[in-house]
Design a protein around this motif. Sequence first.
Motif, short mmCIF file in Angstrom:
data_model
loop_
_atom_site.label_atom_id
_atom_site.label_comp_id
_atom_site.label_asym_id
_atom_site.label_seq_id
_atom_site.Cartn_x
_atom_site.Cartn_y
_atom_site.Cartn_z
N LYS A 686 -62.46 -10.02 34.92
CA LYS A 686 -62.23 -11.22 34.11
C LYS A 686 -60.74 -11.40 33.86
CE LYS A 686 -63.57 -13.37 29.72
NZ LYS A 686 -64.37 -13.19 28.46
N ARG A 687 -60.04 -10.30 33.52
CA ARG A 687 -58.61 -10.40 33.28
C ARG A 687 -57.86 -10.73 34.58
NH1 ARG A 687 -55.03 -8.29 29.44
NH2 ARG A 687 -56.84 -8.43 28.08
N TYR A 688 -58.29 -10.16 35.69
CA TYR A 688 -57.66 -10.45 36.98
C TYR A 688 -57.75 -11.95 37.31
CZ TYR A 688 -57.22 -10.79 42.06
OH TYR A 688 -56.87 -11.17 43.33
N ARG A 689 -58.94 -12.51 37.15
CA ARG A 689 -59.12 -13.93 37.45
C ARG A 689 -58.28 -14.80 36.52
NH1 ARG A 689 -65.22 -12.19 37.84
NH2 ARG A 689 -65.35 -11.72 40.09
N LYS A 690 -58.13 -14.35 35.28
CA LYS A 690 -57.29 -15.08 34.32
C LYS A 690 -55.84 -15.13 34.82
CE LYS A 690 -55.64 -14.76 29.50
NZ LYS A 690 -54.21 -14.54 29.80
N TYR A 691 -55.32 -14.00 35.29
CA TYR A 691 -53.94 -13.96 35.77
C TYR A 691 -53.77 -14.79 37.04
CZ TYR A 691 -52.89 -10.15 32.49
OH TYR A 691 -52.70 -9.40 31.36
N ILE A 692 -54.75 -14.75 37.94
CA ILE A 692 -54.67 -15.53 39.17
C ILE A 692 -54.59 -17.03 38.84
CG2 ILE A 692 -55.92 -16.25 41.24
CD1 ILE A 692 -54.61 -13.56 41.55
N ALA A 693 -55.41 -17.46 37.90
CA ALA A 693 -55.40 -18.87 37.51
C ALA A 693 -54.10 -19.24 36.79
CB ALA A 693 -56.60 -19.18 36.62
N GLU A 694 -53.66 -18.36 35.91
CA GLU A 694 -52.48 -18.63 35.08
C GLU A 694 -51.20 -18.69 35.92
OE1 GLU A 694 -50.39 -16.51 31.22
OE2 GLU A 694 -52.56 -16.35 31.51
N TYR A 695 -51.11 -17.85 36.95
CA TYR A 695 -49.89 -17.77 37.76
C TYR A 695 -50.08 -18.30 39.17
CZ TYR A 695 -48.37 -14.66 33.99
OH TYR A 695 -48.04 -14.14 32.76
N SER A 696 -51.10 -19.12 39.39
CA SER A 696 -51.38 -19.63 40.74
C SER A 696 -50.23 -20.47 41.29
CB SER A 696 -52.67 -20.44 40.74
OG SER A 696 -52.55 -21.56 39.87
N LYS A 697 -49.47 -21.13 40.40
CA LYS A 697 -48.37 -21.97 40.87
C LYS A 697 -47.24 -21.15 41.49
CE LYS A 697 -49.11 -25.80 37.63
NZ LYS A 697 -48.52 -26.63 36.54
N LEU A 698 -47.24 -19.85 41.21
CA LEU A 698 -46.21 -19.00 41.80
C LEU A 698 -46.58 -18.57 43.21
CD1 LEU A 698 -45.28 -16.80 38.70
CD2 LEU A 698 -44.04 -18.76 39.65
#
Length: 783
Positions: A686-698
């Motif tokens: 769950k935390r991994y998917r959160k980071y992927i979504a949050e930093y996807s623009k990078l």
Amino acid sequence: MCSAELHPLYAQAVTPVPSVREPVEVTTKEGARLISSVGTVKLPAGIKIQVVGTKGEDKLEVVVTNIRGTVLRSATDFDDRSKGVAAGTAPVAPTATADQKPTADPSRAPLGSATQTSPPQQVTAGASPQAGRTADPGGADRGSLDERDIPNELGILANFRLPLSAPARTAAVQYAASKDRWFQLSRGMSEPLVSDVSSGLVDQSGWRDRLILATIFSWLGTTEERCIAALALRPPESLHDFRMTPAQEKTYRSMVTAGVNSLDATFRNEMCMYFLGSDRSKWPRGKASVGSRLEAAPLEAMLVKKEFCEALVQSVSEKDYLPGVFMVLQDLYKRFPQDFFEYQNLAIAMAIVYDVKPPTDWPHGQVKDGLLRLTTEPWVELFPYFVRKDRDKALYADIKTLPADILKFLVDAPIPISELEWASNNVTTGRAVFDKLYSSIRYDIERLRQGRFDWEAGPYSLESIKRMGGICTDQSYYCYISAKAKGLPSLIFTGIGVAAGHAWFGYLRADGWYMNAGRGDEPSGQAMDPQTWQVISDTQLAFISTRQSGSTAYQYSRNMLRLAFLPVRELSDEKRRRICRLALESSPEIPASWYAVAELLERDAGRTIELRSHYRSMSDQFSKQLDIWAEIQRKLARLEWASGSESRAKAIEEDLLRSRSDIALDTAREILRRMQETQDTESVLKRYRKYIAEYSKLGGMTFYRVAVPFVSDLIRSGKTSLALDVLRDSTACIPSDPDSPVRAQYDAVHAWLTKELKRRGAGESLGDEEQKRERRRARLDTL
């Protein structure tokens, strides 16, 4: 302190003696007297003594020694036995007052013993250095010096008011080399050094001379087994393609916590093979000392040179493999004795770089096996190349004026010398605009589109790159080697941007390091420090370039750090911390002193509060050097987690997640790794998917810094199926462009995982080497 009426040139009757800044040898004449706190003693004529210094304005006070450095304080120093001493046959211990006679013959006392000469003190004090034994760097007690074996001329080693003369250095080296007593002589000098750390002596050249020599002697007395064990303490990420087993990782963690003197035999052999190669003659010989491997004549020639010793101690780090350092120096001296000291910094740079062999993925890991030939003893050709080019004035920089810790970025080219000759003859770009050389190499866009990141077009040479072009790693390598050929220290940087990974180079301009040649818009980069083959950031490199290494404050700070870690048993961690804090207070801009204090605090589980305060102060000090700041903030977060301060730990991590993009992503990666150890799989995902979504623009930055490490961790723990699912979750940060290198990387990892799952489903398995090759093709181990 004593005073003496000497030769009329220096004193007549009660006329004050002019200030003596350098030791002056005089011969007493009839009527010369020694004036002590108790009374005046008449001295025999014809005694050779030294006026070392004066003290006091209203009365005659002169520190007087015989020519061996022994302080003369009383009449008993001039009895029949001691007349021979004054003439230079044996050292004499000081006595408390003029009318006291020694109770025992101290003329054969070992260095560092209670009866040995101490630095000059007040006559009435009568204090001598604390006697004791130090810890053996090799982990074994080697005993004390045999009093009957000590040559008389070594008495001067304990008198810090006198600079170390060449004869004294020679005598010390000859004695230590002939009897393998490096560690004992180091101890003999170290203990008085520690006892006088708070006195004004630390600013005198004699004190510094002995600190430097004690440091080198301690290295030479270290056992080779300890040296290879110390290499194992390098962080695992610095070992490139060396992979520890779970048991070895456990051993590694325990070594970091408790220190290490030896290794498990299997692990030891693997470390030797990795760092030193297959030539077992270079492997450590158990408890044998580093000095016992070396020839006496070259060692004596080197250590008798004060300037050489200072440069060596300034350059060698605790992470260097000492047997390798001294073997390279010895080989260079024997091959090039006429040039060695003229180019001593160049020689030292080669020794600290080639103490171990370069990693197998040098220079950047994107060359197909067998296409780049590395030389086994690069210094044999590199040293005469640079000497010749310097004398021919064919180099852009004056390499004789550069310190070794800059020149190490010049000599790290373990390739045939023909490559440097080619660049010297064919590259004409000037120093001020050398960064323009990057764009002179045609970019191979087709190779990028096909995802062929490794060079496969025949031998990897500068001529081939110039003729055929290449991608960013090849452009960087071409410039990196060409700069060295022209006498410019250089290095390759790598960084991860939104669209892809990128490589560029940096080099030394006349006004300092320029680190943006071909950089583009990458937010940050890192390179390899050739001294340790560990990561060095551009901000750390900038510190090396701008530090004031010649300033008094800097030298004092460095001396205190050296002293703090000498192998003296009387130095408790508390005393070492106090000495390190002297270094810190003198030059707070030097990271090394902060790290040293932190290391000593980390050893003591009861100093959590003090360690927390130290981390916070260090973060404030280096708030503008973001790489250092982020490293310390992560340490502080780990400390808070370990002490149960969850709210403080989370607050620190939140600050890091709001920082520069690469720091934020590295923090996210560390949080995921901690969670894998403490929480259930669903919470971690769950935390991994959160980071992927949050930093996807990078884009690629997120993929390389978060997704790939997380996938690799799952593969290593045997969760291949879950790793494939996690990889698919990362598609939000994959660019839609089908020619994107990030997409090519994603496809490669996806294909490898799919193939691996099919093999496991069919009950098949690969051998270690074949699996390693497949993982490399998927670029799992080199990202």
